[in-house]
Design a protein around this motif. Structure first.
Motif, PDB file in Angstrom:
ATOM      1  N   MET A  51       0.841  -1.210   0.000  1.00 57.30           N
ATOM      2  CA  MET A  51       0.000   0.000   0.000  1.00 57.30           C
ATOM      3  C   MET A  51       0.874   1.257   0.000  1.00 57.30           C
ATOM      4  O   MET A  51       1.896   1.309   0.673  1.00 57.30           O
ATOM      5  N   THR A  52       0.449   2.242  -0.760  1.00 55.55           N
ATOM      6  CA  THR A  52       1.188   3.503  -0.790  1.00 55.55           C
ATOM      7  C   THR A  52       0.297   4.667  -0.346  1.00 55.55           C
ATOM      8  O   THR A  52      -0.811   4.838  -0.863  1.00 55.55           O
ATOM      9  N   MET A  53       0.791   5.435   0.619  1.00 56.37           N
ATOM     10  CA  MET A  53       0.096   6.644   1.056  1.00 56.37           C
ATOM     11  C   MET A  53       0.918   7.845   0.643  1.00 56.37           C
ATOM     12  O   MET A  53       2.128   7.850   0.864  1.00 56.37           O
ATOM     13  N   VAL A  54       0.226   8.858   0.087  1.00 55.71           N
ATOM     14  CA  VAL A  54       0.963  10.060  -0.283  1.00 55.71           C
ATOM     15  C   VAL A  54       0.518  11.221   0.605  1.00 55.71           C
ATOM     16  O   VAL A  54      -0.683  11.423   0.825  1.00 55.71           O
ATOM     17  N   VAL A  55       1.493  11.928   1.142  1.00 58.74           N
ATOM     18  CA  VAL A  55       1.232  12.963   2.140  1.00 58.74           C
ATOM     19  C   VAL A  55       1.672  14.337   1.618  1.00 58.74           C
ATOM     20  O   VAL A  55       2.832  14.506   1.243  1.00 58.74           O
ATOM     21  N   ASP A  56       0.731  15.256   1.574  1.00 54.53           N
ATOM     22  CA  ASP A  56       1.058  16.659   1.279  1.00 54.53           C
ATOM     23  C   ASP A  56       1.595  17.265   2.577  1.00 54.53           C
ATOM     24  O   ASP A  56       0.824  17.526   3.505  1.00 54.53           O
ATOM     25  N   ASN A  92      10.990   3.073   4.234  1.00 56.78           N
ATOM     26  CA  ASN A  92       9.707   3.015   3.510  1.00 56.78           C
ATOM     27  C   ASN A  92       9.096   4.401   3.274  1.00 56.78           C
ATOM     28  O   ASN A  92       7.902   4.535   3.032  1.00 56.78           O
ATOM     29  N   VAL A  93       9.913   5.421   3.357  1.00 56.77           N
ATOM     30  CA  VAL A  93       9.454   6.783   3.066  1.00 56.77           C
ATOM     31  C   VAL A  93      10.263   7.347   1.897  1.00 56.77           C
ATOM     32  O   VAL A  93      11.485   7.231   1.868  1.00 56.77           O
ATOM     33  N   THR A  94       9.550   7.928   0.920  1.00 62.38           N
ATOM     34  CA  THR A  94      10.207   8.569  -0.218  1.00 62.38           C
ATOM     35  C   THR A  94       9.867  10.055  -0.184  1.00 62.38           C
ATOM     36  O   THR A  94       8.750  10.419   0.167  1.00 62.38           O
ATOM     37  N   VAL A 148       5.536  15.440   9.114  1.00 60.34           N
ATOM     38  CA  VAL A 148       6.784  14.684   8.981  1.00 60.34           C
ATOM     39  C   VAL A 148       7.020  13.810  10.218  1.00 60.34           C
ATOM     40  O   VAL A 148       7.357  12.629  10.111  1.00 60.34           O
ATOM     41  N   GLU A 149       6.805  14.374  11.400  1.00 54.73           N
ATOM     42  CA  GLU A 149       6.930  13.564  12.627  1.00 54.73           C
ATOM     43  C   GLU A 149       5.970  12.386  12.611  1.00 54.73           C
ATOM     44  O   GLU A 149       6.313  11.263  12.973  1.00 54.73           O
ATOM     45  N   ALA A 150       4.728  12.661  12.180  1.00 54.84           N
ATOM     46  CA  ALA A 150       3.710  11.605  12.165  1.00 54.84           C
ATOM     47  C   ALA A 150       4.080  10.519  11.160  1.00 54.84           C
ATOM     48  O   ALA A 150       3.917   9.321  11.439  1.00 54.84           O
ATOM     49  N   VAL A 151       4.600  10.910  10.006  1.00 55.25           N
ATOM     50  CA  VAL A 151       4.994   9.910   9.001  1.00 55.25           C
ATOM     51  C   VAL A 151       6.141   9.054   9.534  1.00 55.25           C
ATOM     52  O   VAL A 151       6.140   7.830   9.364  1.00 55.25           O
ATOM     53  N   PHE A 191       3.936   0.893  10.691  1.00 56.40           N
ATOM     54  CA  PHE A 191       3.308   0.191   9.556  1.00 56.40           C
ATOM     55  C   PHE A 191       4.377  -0.110   8.514  1.00 56.40           C
ATOM     56  O   PHE A 191       4.522   0.591   7.511  1.00 56.40           O
ATOM     57  N   THR A 192       5.101  -1.187   8.746  1.00 59.36           N
ATOM     58  CA  THR A 192       6.254  -1.479   7.879  1.00 59.36           C
ATOM     59  C   THR A 192       5.809  -1.997   6.513  1.00 59.36           C
ATOM     60  O   THR A 192       6.589  -2.003   5.568  1.00 59.36           O
TER      61      THR A 192
END
Lengths: 330, 330
Positions: A1-6, A53-55, A18-21, A28-29
């Motif tokens: 699964m991919t989540m995208v964050v603004d 797991n963060v880009t 950013v802290e939350a991600v 959630f690995t």
């Protein structure tokens, strides 16, 4: 699964998202996170360390609170918000999350991701805090003006699935916001919606008044987007006004400060019960993909809750489930 | 001038209205008061003494909160409420005041007194407490469902006259309740009302959001009766909920009780600023005679304020003034 964050929207951007991600990426690995925004600011917020797991995707274009939503979405394809929506539209991400300009998030959802074929008009569904601490999923909070009774029925089906599979309420009690509890109350649209909801297979408990709604009588409450938006802003405005009045009282003189020392913790707990941040984000239901709005004043905890809900939205196939529920309906 | 008081409605009837009438009768010696209700109870509340300018009319028939309004008004001609309305209809009284069933007061106003020839649909206009302590006259609070833009314009004209001549606001700032402050916001009716209000001679300050309304940005705010009723009940519900939460905190243990001793007075002052009772009653505007609703939980002070406002409604010829304003409009 991919989540995208603004990462650039909301009062505490980019630090809070950013802290939350970072936390969510550790918890959630199985999930991949794409964070969009100003690279330098994001790296500073992340203290130089980005989990595997963060880009990161860099942009320095932002849609602000003052931008006219539809125009901004059309003219700023390189903004963090539009880039996030585009990833969902292209299937590169399953869900997008933003705490930015609500109108712009709705516009991005509608114009870039598009709506579900079975849904004529989408709805924004935040959780309004209630005095029992549980909260109520209220929709539509302002996505659609002049909703029809059929639209309200659609909202009810969508929100019921969301409440079941994201908020973990096994059989959500569904209410219709009205000016009285008697069956015959309301304006023309609401009266017709009452009939449609009564005839549906939903767990409809009938009309609810605003007062009862705040006491927690229902898990989901449907209303027109005009009314829902007024309710949201009024509830928030009164909460802020009263708590700032209390704060004034507690800091006004020496005696007050002693009192604050004695009961400050309990008042904080009361305030927390009435805090939007505890209840996660608001899904924009009816969009053909995951589209979540985090509260504009989200701290990192509120952001984390929103990410957790967004993840459940995807992992529990809520989009498919509410589409299926819509088909049963007709 | 003659004022007729339904002494049997509201949470503290007949004590609160009877005490308030005694005080008002002493203060306003030019005014005649007719008090309708159970004679024995009223005499007990008055401790056996009735001032010279007060007359009693006995009845033991009452319309309760559970009665269906229109049916009750039709079937209970000898109820205190219907007797009061009949006196206004017959010209025996200039204004009626009741703290009873809101729907029944509106039905009595419409069915017995009737509406002004220039007003298609009437509106209930309570003062909602705001955080600056001044309050805002909000209408319609639920008299009419599915109001048109023309109806909203009528409300604005009537309320402006009421605010001028009863609330002593020389040039009332008039707002339109909306989901945003931009001119183009809102549903179809509200957008059309925006145009009508902009073209009118009223002191129209534009769209106001619920949050700003609570901060006191306008003196008069117009909205549809569905929205207004939801706003009223929500504001009241949140106020009650939060203050009862605070009360719980202040009484929960020994430390809390000490704190309560230190800041109880200031919290009471805060609560008072947010108290409906301070702002007098709600006129039912558009009725062809004075028709005032006192808040259901009015104590004798709130009752007194309502009587004082009712008196100004008559002595300042508000009915004539708003009728004249309506004629300028068209």
């Amino acid at each position: 699964m991919t989540m995208v964050v603004d990462a650039m929207g909301g009062d505490y951007a980019p630090n809070a998202p950013v802290e939350a991600v970072s936390q969510a990426a550790a918890d959630f690995t199985d999930t991949r996170f794409v964070v969009i925004g100003d690279e330098q600011q994001i790296m500073a917020a992340a203290k130089g360390t980005i989990p595997d797991n963060v880009t990161l995707k860099h942009t320095d274009v932002v849609i602000s609170g003052d931008d006219e939503p539809v125009r901004a979405v059309r003219r700023k394809p390189n903004s963090s918000l539009v880039m996030a929506a585009t990833m969902v539209a292209n299937g590169e991400a399953d869900v997008m999350v933003s705490a930015g300009n609500t109108g712009a998030i709705m516009a991005a959802g509608m114009l870039i991701i598009g709506r579900l074929p079975t849904v004529e008009r989408p709805a924004l569904a935040p959780v309004l805090p209630t005095f029992d601490g549980k909260g109520v999923l209220l929709l539509d909070a302002g996505a659609t003006m002049d909703a029809s009774a059929e639209n309200l029925l659609t909202y009810a089906y969508m929100a019921t699935e969301y409440a079941k599979h994201v908020l973990d309420i096994s059989e959500p009690r569904l209410g219709l916001l009205n000016v009285g509890t008697e069956d015959s109350k309301g304006n023309a649209v609401v009266k017709q919606a009452f009939t449609l909801l009564s005839e549906s297979k939903l767990n409809f408990i009938g009309n609810v008044e605003a007062r009862e709604m705040m006491a927690g009588i229902a898990d989901v409450v449907v209303c027109d987007g005009f009314v829902g938006n007024v309710v949201l802003k009024l509830a928030e405005g009164i909460g802020l006004g009263l708590f700032s009045g209390i704060k004034e009282v507690l800091t006004s003189d020496f005696r007050s400060k002693i009192a604050a020392g004695l009961i400050g913790g309990k008042l904080k707990a009361l305030r927390k019960r009435y805090d939007w941040a505890e209840h996660g984000g608001a899904p924009f239901l009816g969009v053909n993909g995951g589209c979540m709005k985090a509260h504009g004043s989200s701290n990192s905890r509120a952001w984390y809750m929103t990410l957790a809900h967004s993840r459940k939205f995807v992992s529990n196939d809520v989009l498919e489930k509410l589409t299926a529920a819509m088909e049963v309906r007709t």
